[in-house]
Design a protein around this motif. Sequence first.
Motif, mmCIF file in Angstrom:
data_model
loop_
_atom_site.group_PDB
_atom_site.id
_atom_site.type_symbol
_atom_site.label_atom_id
_atom_site.label_comp_id
_atom_site.label_asym_id
_atom_site.label_seq_id
_atom_site.Cartn_x
_atom_site.Cartn_y
_atom_site.Cartn_z
ATOM 1 N N ARG A 168 -11.429 -7.730 0.591
ATOM 2 C CA ARG A 168 -10.407 -7.426 1.610
ATOM 3 C C ARG A 168 -9.706 -8.686 2.100
ATOM 4 O O ARG A 168 -8.499 -8.688 2.319
ATOM 5 C CB ARG A 168 -11.052 -6.657 2.777
ATOM 6 C CG ARG A 168 -10.108 -6.353 3.915
ATOM 7 C CD ARG A 168 -8.958 -5.462 3.460
ATOM 8 N NE ARG A 168 -7.997 -5.250 4.511
ATOM 9 C CZ ARG A 168 -6.945 -6.017 4.728
ATOM 10 N NH1 ARG A 168 -6.704 -7.061 3.957
ATOM 11 N NH2 ARG A 168 -6.106 -5.745 5.703
ATOM 12 N N LEU B 203 -11.179 -4.344 -4.434
ATOM 13 C CA LEU B 203 -10.149 -3.614 -5.175
ATOM 14 C C LEU B 203 -10.120 -4.128 -6.605
ATOM 15 O O LEU B 203 -10.234 -5.328 -6.845
ATOM 16 C CB LEU B 203 -8.771 -3.869 -4.574
ATOM 17 C CG LEU B 203 -8.309 -3.058 -3.392
ATOM 18 C CD1 LEU B 203 -6.909 -3.516 -2.989
ATOM 19 C CD2 LEU B 203 -8.323 -1.581 -3.687
ATOM 20 N N TRP C 76 -7.511 5.304 -2.249
ATOM 21 C CA TRP C 76 -8.203 4.415 -1.319
ATOM 22 C C TRP C 76 -7.307 4.067 -0.137
ATOM 23 O O TRP C 76 -6.083 4.157 -0.209
ATOM 24 C CB TRP C 76 -8.665 3.139 -2.027
ATOM 25 C CG TRP C 76 -7.535 2.330 -2.605
ATOM 26 C CD1 TRP C 76 -7.014 2.436 -3.860
ATOM 27 C CD2 TRP C 76 -6.767 1.330 -1.940
ATOM 28 N NE1 TRP C 76 -5.973 1.565 -4.025
ATOM 29 C CE2 TRP C 76 -5.803 0.857 -2.842
ATOM 30 C CE3 TRP C 76 -6.800 0.780 -0.662
ATOM 31 C CZ2 TRP C 76 -4.889 -0.138 -2.528
ATOM 32 C CZ3 TRP C 76 -5.878 -0.216 -0.344
ATOM 33 C CH2 TRP C 76 -4.945 -0.661 -1.279
ATOM 34 N N GLU C 77 -7.955 3.674 0.943
ATOM 35 C CA GLU C 77 -7.265 3.205 2.149
ATOM 36 C C GLU C 77 -8.022 2.017 2.715
ATOM 37 O O GLU C 77 -9.243 1.942 2.591
ATOM 38 C CB GLU C 77 -7.226 4.307 3.218
ATOM 39 C CG GLU C 77 -6.447 5.545 2.828
ATOM 40 C CD GLU C 77 -4.958 5.280 2.615
ATOM 41 O OE1 GLU C 77 -4.410 4.356 3.248
ATOM 42 O OE2 GLU C 77 -4.355 6.002 1.810
ATOM 43 N N PRO C 78 -7.316 1.081 3.349
ATOM 44 C CA PRO C 78 -8.007 0.000 4.050
ATOM 45 C C PRO C 78 -8.663 0.563 5.308
ATOM 46 O O PRO C 78 -8.129 1.469 5.938
ATOM 47 C CB PRO C 78 -6.889 -0.989 4.392
ATOM 48 C CG PRO C 78 -5.632 -0.211 4.317
ATOM 49 C CD PRO C 78 -5.858 0.944 3.400
ATOM 50 N N CYS D 148 -9.866 1.700 -6.636
ATOM 51 C CA CYS D 148 -11.259 1.512 -6.236
ATOM 52 C C CYS D 148 -12.084 1.192 -7.486
ATOM 53 O O CYS D 148 -11.589 1.308 -8.609
ATOM 54 C CB CYS D 148 -11.778 2.757 -5.513
ATOM 55 S SG CYS D 148 -12.365 4.083 -6.587
ATOM 56 N N ILE E 1 0.795 -1.228 0.000
ATOM 57 C CA ILE E 1 0.000 0.000 0.000
ATOM 58 C C ILE E 1 0.830 1.283 0.000
ATOM 59 O O ILE E 1 0.296 2.348 -0.273
ATOM 60 C CB ILE E 1 -1.036 0.012 1.147
ATOM 61 C CG1 ILE E 1 -0.372 -0.057 2.509
ATOM 62 C CG2 ILE E 1 -2.034 -1.097 0.966
ATOM 63 C CD1 ILE E 1 -1.358 0.039 3.668
ATOM 64 N N HIS F 180 -12.708 -3.439 5.175
ATOM 65 C CA HIS F 180 -13.176 -3.079 3.838
ATOM 66 C C HIS F 180 -12.240 -1.983 3.326
ATOM 67 O O HIS F 180 -11.132 -1.856 3.830
ATOM 68 C CB HIS F 180 -14.650 -2.626 3.849
ATOM 69 C CG HIS F 180 -14.923 -1.446 4.717
ATOM 70 N ND1 HIS F 180 -15.266 -1.563 6.048
ATOM 71 C CD2 HIS F 180 -14.883 -0.119 4.459
ATOM 72 C CE1 HIS F 180 -15.433 -0.350 6.562
ATOM 73 N NE2 HIS F 180 -15.205 0.536 5.618
ATOM 74 N N PHE F 181 -12.651 -1.235 2.335
ATOM 75 C CA PHE F 181 -11.825 -0.162 1.788
ATOM 76 C C PHE F 181 -12.624 1.134 1.778
ATOM 77 O O PHE F 181 -13.852 1.129 1.796
ATOM 78 C CB PHE F 181 -11.390 -0.490 0.356
ATOM 79 C CG PHE F 181 -10.646 -1.786 0.227
ATOM 80 C CD1 PHE F 181 -9.308 -1.872 0.547
ATOM 81 C CD2 PHE F 181 -11.288 -2.934 -0.226
ATOM 82 C CE1 PHE F 181 -8.615 -3.066 0.425
ATOM 83 C CE2 PHE F 181 -10.610 -4.125 -0.354
ATOM 84 C CZ PHE F 181 -9.270 -4.196 -0.026
ATOM 85 N N TRP F 182 -11.912 2.256 1.701
ATOM 86 C CA TRP F 182 -12.537 3.568 1.655
ATOM 87 C C TRP F 182 -11.751 4.447 0.692
ATOM 88 O O TRP F 182 -10.515 4.471 0.732
ATOM 89 C CB TRP F 182 -12.543 4.195 3.049
ATOM 90 C CG TRP F 182 -13.175 5.534 3.112
ATOM 91 C CD1 TRP F 182 -14.518 5.804 3.186
ATOM 92 C CD2 TRP F 182 -12.513 6.801 3.107
ATOM 93 N NE1 TRP F 182 -14.720 7.163 3.221
ATOM 94 C CE2 TRP F 182 -13.500 7.809 3.175
ATOM 95 C CE3 TRP F 182 -11.188 7.198 3.045
ATOM 96 C CZ2 TRP F 182 -13.206 9.153 3.183
ATOM 97 C CZ3 TRP F 182 -10.886 8.546 3.057
ATOM 98 C CH2 TRP F 182 -11.892 9.505 3.127
ATOM 99 N N CYS F 183 -12.454 5.155 -0.199
ATOM 100 C CA CYS F 183 -11.815 6.016 -1.188
ATOM 101 C C CYS F 183 -12.169 7.465 -0.900
ATOM 102 O O CYS F 183 -13.351 7.837 -0.921
ATOM 103 C CB CYS F 183 -12.273 5.629 -2.591
ATOM 104 S SG CYS F 183 -11.634 6.731 -3.887
#
Length: 80
Positions: free
Chosen positions: A63, A52, A27-29, A20, A9, A33-36
């Motif tokens: 994830r 992803l 994006w970040e973990p 994303c 990452i 889950h992930f978040w953009c």
Amino acid sequence: MTEKQTVRIEDRRDRWRFVCPREHRSWEPSNHHFWCSNCASHTEVDGVFHELLDRKTGETYTRDEVQLLTDFGPYDRDLD
């Protein structure tokens, strides 16, 4: 158990490769889950996503199908 896809990452190449669903690299973990941040800045789009996209192969990964690595080791020890 199948082998996980490794995503570094903090690696610039992996940030270009893994994106994303709207193909942002911001994006970040987060909480399994992930978040953009780029998606979250739009009122009509939720920043949370669950897969992803690998731009190189076209495959998507949840994830728990990826191993996220930082320069110091696994990002989340209970998943990675």
